[in-house]
Design an enzyme around this catalytic site. Structure first.
Site, short mmCIF file in Angstrom:
data_model
loop_
_atom_site.label_atom_id
_atom_site.label_comp_id
_atom_site.label_asym_id
_atom_site.label_seq_id
_atom_site.Cartn_x
_atom_site.Cartn_y
_atom_site.Cartn_z
N ARG A 126 0.85 -1.21 0.00
CA ARG A 126 0.00 0.00 0.00
C ARG A 126 0.88 1.25 0.00
NH1 ARG A 126 -1.44 2.13 4.65
NH2 ARG A 126 -2.05 0.19 5.64
N TYR A 167 -15.69 16.73 -15.60
CA TYR A 167 -16.07 15.32 -15.63
C TYR A 167 -17.15 15.06 -14.56
CZ TYR A 167 -15.58 10.27 -15.10
OH TYR A 167 -15.82 8.93 -15.01
N ASP A 196 -6.54 18.65 -15.04
CA ASP A 196 -6.89 17.27 -15.37
C ASP A 196 -6.51 17.09 -16.83
OD1 ASP A 196 -8.15 14.93 -16.20
OD2 ASP A 196 -9.85 15.18 -14.84
N LYS A 250 -7.68 6.12 -19.33
CA LYS A 250 -7.98 6.59 -20.68
C LYS A 250 -6.73 6.46 -21.56
CE LYS A 250 -11.73 7.45 -18.40
NZ LYS A 250 -12.07 8.73 -17.82
C1 PLP Z 1 -12.63 9.19 -16.56
C2 PLP Z 1 -12.22 10.49 -16.05
C3 PLP Z 1 -11.96 10.69 -14.70
C4 PLP Z 1 -12.17 9.59 -13.67
O1 PLP Z 1 -11.32 8.50 -13.90
P1 PLP Z 1 -11.67 6.94 -13.58
O2 PLP Z 1 -10.43 6.26 -14.00
O3 PLP Z 1 -12.88 6.59 -14.38
O4 PLP Z 1 -11.95 6.82 -12.12
C5 PLP Z 1 -11.53 11.94 -14.29
N1 PLP Z 1 -11.38 12.95 -15.17
C6 PLP Z 1 -11.63 12.81 -16.49
C7 PLP Z 1 -11.47 13.95 -17.41
C8 PLP Z 1 -12.07 11.58 -16.97
O5 PLP Z 1 -12.33 11.43 -18.28
#
Ligand code: PLP
Length: 415
Positions: free
Chosen positions: A82, A134, A206, A231
């Protein structure tokens, strides 16, 4: 046998390499060469030194909860997964390197990265946030508001005067999503980051939608970069993953990130880290392919008579096209568009062949989504309306398939 000899023989028995005696001369050498290397080289080599134990070229998956101590008070630097794990450390090194940051921490999901970043805030903080952020980020912020009294304000960060007007003495963080999801609106990142620094707050981007290949937030002066590595960073739709990266001049934040990751218990599993590391190797190739397809499809969609509006920063019709050219290294693989006839939205969503109807984005395969009922369903209808997310908005995550196959598919549905 003397008592002092015992730890050494025991270590030999367990196969532990005493600290500082790693037989692998390559270890630790290549990272020093990386800063001058190109991004393609760094995608392949960052965090990918041969393993010190046996020289394995591909990072091993250290699938273990704990690590034997070499002696009392002497460990390999890892004690419990962890808190730290060699496979995760490699991924953290790779992501920090690609973003050009001073350190990164990898979390179980993008949302746990969001949670971690929010935990940097002290009690009573006020946060300014991109209005069409998001949906999960919106939900987390609203939860923090209701449970912990975080003060949150959503606004169009492109309007610098509005940002200044919304500023409060306790504003500690500006949360930037640029391009935003699903409307692909941009924020002038350098301007907002400079304002935040001037006023003693920190800024976060982000960077999920563009990846470090197409947008370099630290070069624009932000303090933190966040990723849903689910992503583009991983890129193969087979792992959920997140990361928070600290700016090169924010070593203070770089130290707090792993501390919070351990405290919250949201660190990424070694196996998932291995998968993301593998995905990273082709990041530049994938981003180029996503973007080439998306640029062409956005133009063709815009010219189609059934389409009312296309949101893509690479189109000259995008209201912030000039800003996109200035602050981004590319326009990315995400497109959203509205149909002229809203009654046709369900049949387009259902009828596409190569675009799977699914949430998420950034994988090699093309996806189609309906933000109002899918990705942004956690926003209230009022918040969606205010952010400009209409019910006839369709979002495409453009994959790396053959352009003409994707176009034939879209054209068939639109015709
Ligand atoms: C998908 C996404 C998140 C959250 O990520 P997860 O891996 O689904 O928990 C945060 N910000 C953006 C812009 C996203 O596309």
């Amino acid at each position: 046998m003397s008592e002092s000899a015992a730890p050494e023989s025991q270590a030999y028995h367990f196969g532990i390499v005493p600290p500082g005696t790693s037989p692998n001369v390559g270890w630790g050498k290549r990272p020093e060469l990386l800063p001058e290397a190109g991004l393609d080289t760094r995608c392949v080599h960052a965090g990918a030194q041969p393993d010190p134990a046996y020289g394995s070229v591909v990072p091993p998956i250290y699938q273990t909860t704990n690590f034997a101590f070499f002696d009392l008070g002497t460990s390999s630097g890892f004690d419990y997964t962890r808190s730290g794990n060699p496979t995760r450390a490699r991924l953290e090194e790779a992501i920090a390197n690609l973003e050009g940051g001073s350190g990164a921490t990898c979390t179980s999901t993008g949302m746990s990265a969001v949670l971690l970043a929010l935990n940097l805030l002290e009690h009573g903080s006020h946060v300014l946030v991109t209005e069409d952020c998001y949906g999960g980020t919106f939900r987390a912020l609203e939860h923090a508001r209701n449970t912990y009294g975080l003060q949150v304000e959503y606004l169009d960060l492109a309007d610098l005067e509005a940002v200044k007007a919304a500023w409060k003495p306790n504003t500690r963080l500006v949360w930037i999503e640029s391009p935003s999801n699903p409307l692909l609106r941009l924020t002038d990142i350098a301007a907002v980051a400079a304002l935040a620094r001037e006023r003693g707050a920190f800024s976060l981007v982000d960077n999920t939608f563009l990846s470090p290949i197409l947008q370099r937030p630290f070069e624009l002066g932000v303090d933190l970069v966040l990723h849903s590595a689910t992503k583009y960073l991983n890129g193969h739709s087979d792992v959920v993953s997140g990361a928070v990266v600290a700016a090169p001049d924010r070593k203070d934040l770089a130290q707090r990130l792993p501390y919070l990751n351990n405290l919250l218990g949201i660190s990424q599993s070694p196996h998932d880290c291995f998968l993301v590391l593998r995905g990273l190797k082709t990041l530049t190739l994938r981003m180029a392919a996503h973007q080439a397809n998306a640029s062409e499809l956005a133009s063709r969609l815009e010219a189609h008579p059934a389409v009312a509006r296309v949101n893509y920063p690479g189109l000259p019709s995008h209201p912030q096209h000039e800003l996109a050219k200035r602050q981004q290294k590319g326009f990315g693989g995400m497109i959203s568009f509205e149909l002229k006839d809203p009654t046709k939205v369900p049949s387009v969503l259902r009828g596409l062949r190569w675009f799977t109807l699914a949430e998420s984005l950034g994988g090699v395969e093309s996806l189609v989504a309906h933000p109002a009922t899918m990705t942004h369903a956690s926003m209230t209808p009022e918040a969606r309306r205010r952010a400009g997310i209409s019910d006839n908005l369709i979002r495409l995550s453009i994959g790396i398939e053959s352009l003409e196959d994707l176009w034939a598919d879209l054209k068939h549905q639109l015709d």
